[in-house]
Design a protein around this motif. Sequence first.
Motif, mmCIF file in Angstrom:
data_model
loop_
_atom_site.group_PDB
_atom_site.id
_atom_site.type_symbol
_atom_site.label_atom_id
_atom_site.label_comp_id
_atom_site.label_asym_id
_atom_site.label_seq_id
_atom_site.Cartn_x
_atom_site.Cartn_y
_atom_site.Cartn_z
ATOM 1 N N GLU A 53 11.966 -1.301 -2.796
ATOM 2 C CA GLU A 53 11.272 -0.728 -3.951
ATOM 3 C C GLU A 53 10.527 -1.841 -4.690
ATOM 4 O OE1 GLU A 53 12.141 1.437 -8.227
ATOM 5 O OE2 GLU A 53 13.756 1.316 -6.743
ATOM 6 N N VAL A 54 9.218 -1.678 -4.841
ATOM 7 C CA VAL A 54 8.369 -2.693 -5.465
ATOM 8 C C VAL A 54 8.511 -2.663 -6.979
ATOM 9 C CG1 VAL A 54 5.968 -3.402 -5.844
ATOM 10 C CG2 VAL A 54 6.728 -2.748 -3.562
ATOM 11 N N VAL A 55 8.736 -3.838 -7.544
ATOM 12 C CA VAL A 55 8.824 -4.010 -8.998
ATOM 13 C C VAL A 55 7.507 -4.575 -9.527
ATOM 14 C CG1 VAL A 55 10.026 -5.259 -10.844
ATOM 15 C CG2 VAL A 55 11.321 -4.341 -8.915
ATOM 16 N N SER A 56 6.917 -5.523 -8.792
ATOM 17 C CA SER A 56 5.626 -6.111 -9.171
ATOM 18 C C SER A 56 5.026 -6.825 -7.977
ATOM 19 C CB SER A 56 5.796 -7.092 -10.342
ATOM 20 O OG SER A 56 6.502 -8.237 -9.920
ATOM 21 N N ALA A 57 3.725 -7.085 -8.069
ATOM 22 C CA ALA A 57 3.023 -7.850 -7.032
ATOM 23 C C ALA A 57 1.967 -8.696 -7.721
ATOM 24 C CB ALA A 57 2.382 -6.917 -6.019
ATOM 25 N N SER A 58 1.867 -9.955 -7.313
ATOM 26 C CA SER A 58 0.889 -10.854 -7.935
ATOM 27 C C SER A 58 0.276 -11.772 -6.896
ATOM 28 C CB SER A 58 1.564 -11.675 -9.034
ATOM 29 O OG SER A 58 2.605 -12.451 -8.482
ATOM 30 N N PRO A 59 -1.011 -12.138 -7.113
ATOM 31 C CA PRO A 59 -1.652 -13.083 -6.195
ATOM 32 C C PRO A 59 -0.937 -14.428 -6.238
ATOM 33 C CG PRO A 59 -3.264 -12.089 -7.688
ATOM 34 C CD PRO A 59 -1.910 -11.701 -8.176
ATOM 35 N N ASN A 60 -0.948 -15.109 -5.106
ATOM 36 C CA ASN A 60 -0.262 -16.394 -5.005
ATOM 37 C C ASN A 60 -1.038 -17.304 -4.057
ATOM 38 O OD1 ASN A 60 2.000 -18.220 -5.369
ATOM 39 N ND2 ASN A 60 2.555 -17.723 -3.272
ATOM 40 N N THR A 61 -1.066 -18.587 -4.383
ATOM 41 C CA THR A 61 -1.693 -19.564 -3.489
ATOM 42 C C THR A 61 -0.610 -20.431 -2.880
ATOM 43 O OG1 THR A 61 -3.684 -19.599 -4.836
ATOM 44 C CG2 THR A 61 -3.348 -21.448 -3.346
ATOM 45 N N ASN A 62 -0.556 -20.444 -1.564
ATOM 46 C CA ASN A 62 0.411 -21.268 -0.849
ATOM 47 C C ASN A 62 -0.247 -22.594 -0.517
ATOM 48 O OD1 ASN A 62 2.218 -19.023 -0.710
ATOM 49 N ND2 ASN A 62 0.965 -18.223 0.952
ATOM 50 N N ALA A 100 -2.936 -7.243 -4.216
ATOM 51 C CA ALA A 100 -1.806 -7.271 -5.161
ATOM 52 C C ALA A 100 -1.797 -6.009 -6.021
ATOM 53 C CB ALA A 100 -1.883 -8.518 -6.037
ATOM 54 N N SER A 101 -2.975 -5.579 -6.483
ATOM 55 C CA SER A 101 -3.009 -4.380 -7.333
ATOM 56 C C SER A 101 -2.843 -3.088 -6.546
ATOM 57 C CB SER A 101 -4.275 -4.286 -8.167
ATOM 58 O OG SER A 101 -5.263 -5.125 -7.821
ATOM 59 N N SER A 102 -2.931 -3.151 -5.212
ATOM 60 C CA SER A 102 -2.747 -1.931 -4.424
ATOM 61 C C SER A 102 -1.277 -1.522 -4.321
ATOM 62 C CB SER A 102 -3.339 -2.107 -3.023
ATOM 63 O OG SER A 102 -2.531 -2.965 -2.248
ATOM 64 N N PHE A 103 -0.354 -2.441 -4.604
ATOM 65 C CA PHE A 103 1.068 -2.096 -4.570
ATOM 66 C C PHE A 103 1.405 -1.220 -5.775
ATOM 67 C CE2 PHE A 103 1.194 -5.723 -1.726
ATOM 68 C CZ PHE A 103 2.123 -5.315 -0.782
ATOM 69 N N GLU A 104 2.062 -0.104 -5.522
ATOM 70 C CA GLU A 104 2.433 0.832 -6.584
ATOM 71 C C GLU A 104 3.864 0.537 -7.040
ATOM 72 O OE1 GLU A 104 1.522 4.950 -5.659
ATOM 73 O OE2 GLU A 104 0.088 4.260 -4.142
ATOM 74 N N VAL A 105 3.990 0.175 -8.318
ATOM 75 C CA VAL A 105 5.300 -0.150 -8.886
ATOM 76 C C VAL A 105 6.199 1.089 -8.843
ATOM 77 C CG1 VAL A 105 6.503 -0.867 -10.987
ATOM 78 C CG2 VAL A 105 4.340 -1.947 -10.364
ATOM 79 N N GLY A 106 7.459 0.872 -8.434
ATOM 80 C CA GLY A 106 8.432 1.956 -8.358
ATOM 81 C C GLY A 106 8.431 2.687 -7.037
ATOM 82 N N LYS A 107 7.468 2.420 -6.188
ATOM 83 C CA LYS A 107 7.379 3.088 -4.880
ATOM 84 C C LYS A 107 8.086 2.254 -3.819
ATOM 85 C CE LYS A 107 4.499 6.384 -6.144
ATOM 86 N NZ LYS A 107 4.489 7.769 -5.840
ATOM 87 N N ASP A 108 8.531 2.940 -2.778
ATOM 88 C CA ASP A 108 9.169 2.260 -1.651
ATOM 89 C C ASP A 108 8.121 1.868 -0.612
ATOM 90 O OD1 ASP A 108 11.708 2.428 -2.666
ATOM 91 O OD2 ASP A 108 12.295 4.181 -1.511
ATOM 92 N N TYR A 109 8.279 0.664 -0.095
ATOM 93 C CA TYR A 109 7.430 0.155 0.980
ATOM 94 C C TYR A 109 8.329 -0.333 2.101
ATOM 95 C CZ TYR A 109 3.231 0.119 -1.945
ATOM 96 O OH TYR A 109 2.167 0.480 -2.721
ATOM 97 N N GLU A 110 7.822 -0.256 3.311
ATOM 98 C CA GLU A 110 8.504 -0.861 4.457
ATOM 99 C C GLU A 110 7.801 -2.168 4.768
ATOM 100 O OE1 GLU A 110 8.765 1.652 7.896
ATOM 101 O OE2 GLU A 110 10.509 2.695 7.084
ATOM 102 N N PHE A 111 8.578 -3.238 4.820
ATOM 103 C CA PHE A 111 8.065 -4.567 5.140
ATOM 104 C C PHE A 111 8.623 -4.973 6.492
ATOM 105 C CE2 PHE A 111 7.963 -4.353 0.529
ATOM 106 C CZ PHE A 111 6.726 -4.896 0.224
ATOM 107 N N ASP A 112 7.751 -5.328 7.418
ATOM 108 C CA ASP A 112 8.177 -5.811 8.734
ATOM 109 C C ASP A 112 8.400 -7.316 8.623
ATOM 110 O OD1 ASP A 112 7.850 -3.254 9.700
ATOM 111 O OD2 ASP A 112 5.827 -3.636 10.461
ATOM 112 N N ILE A 113 9.652 -7.729 8.828
ATOM 113 C CA ILE A 113 10.019 -9.131 8.645
ATOM 114 C C ILE A 113 10.678 -9.650 9.920
ATOM 115 C CG2 ILE A 113 11.395 -10.734 7.255
ATOM 116 C CD1 ILE A 113 11.025 -8.829 4.918
ATOM 117 N N GLY A 114 10.198 -10.797 10.389
ATOM 118 C CA GLY A 114 10.694 -11.398 11.625
ATOM 119 C C GLY A 114 12.012 -12.136 11.441
#
Length: 138
Positions: A53-62, A100-114
């Motif tokens: 469940e997404v709480v927030s999303a923000s741009p980040n520079t690695n 980052a703004s396309s993520f909807e707060v409170g919604k469930d997302y599936e993340f594929d993680i290796g």
Amino acid sequence: MSKNSNDASEQQTRNRRSKRFWKLTGVFILIAGLFVLLIPTWDSIAVESLRCEVVSASPNTNSGGSRGSASSAGVLVETSNCGTISVSNGVSFENQQEIASSFEVGKDYEFDIGWFSRVVMKDLRNGIPAARDYRLVR
């Protein structure tokens, strides 16, 4: 004469130990380097989908951390049940705010993680797993 032969024998023993030490050190460095080079491959093995469940999303520079190193764009996604997840596939400096703004707060997302992100990164200090892909769960 026995003192000279003892000294020579001790010198040979020290030389053998020194050579063995440097050989083992070289092998260790080679294995560690191979480990680092294979990280992308290990992160494509045993990919699992995590529902978060997404709480927030923000741009980040690695950044590589050293002067002159390359930087890459990404998005950090905070979730309530999976912790922080990094999304960088398909993210550029031009579209990172939009993603980052396309993520909807409170919604469930599936993340594929290796495997590497899921198993190794969670045990590293400040380790953030990287998602290979994500999708909104409807």
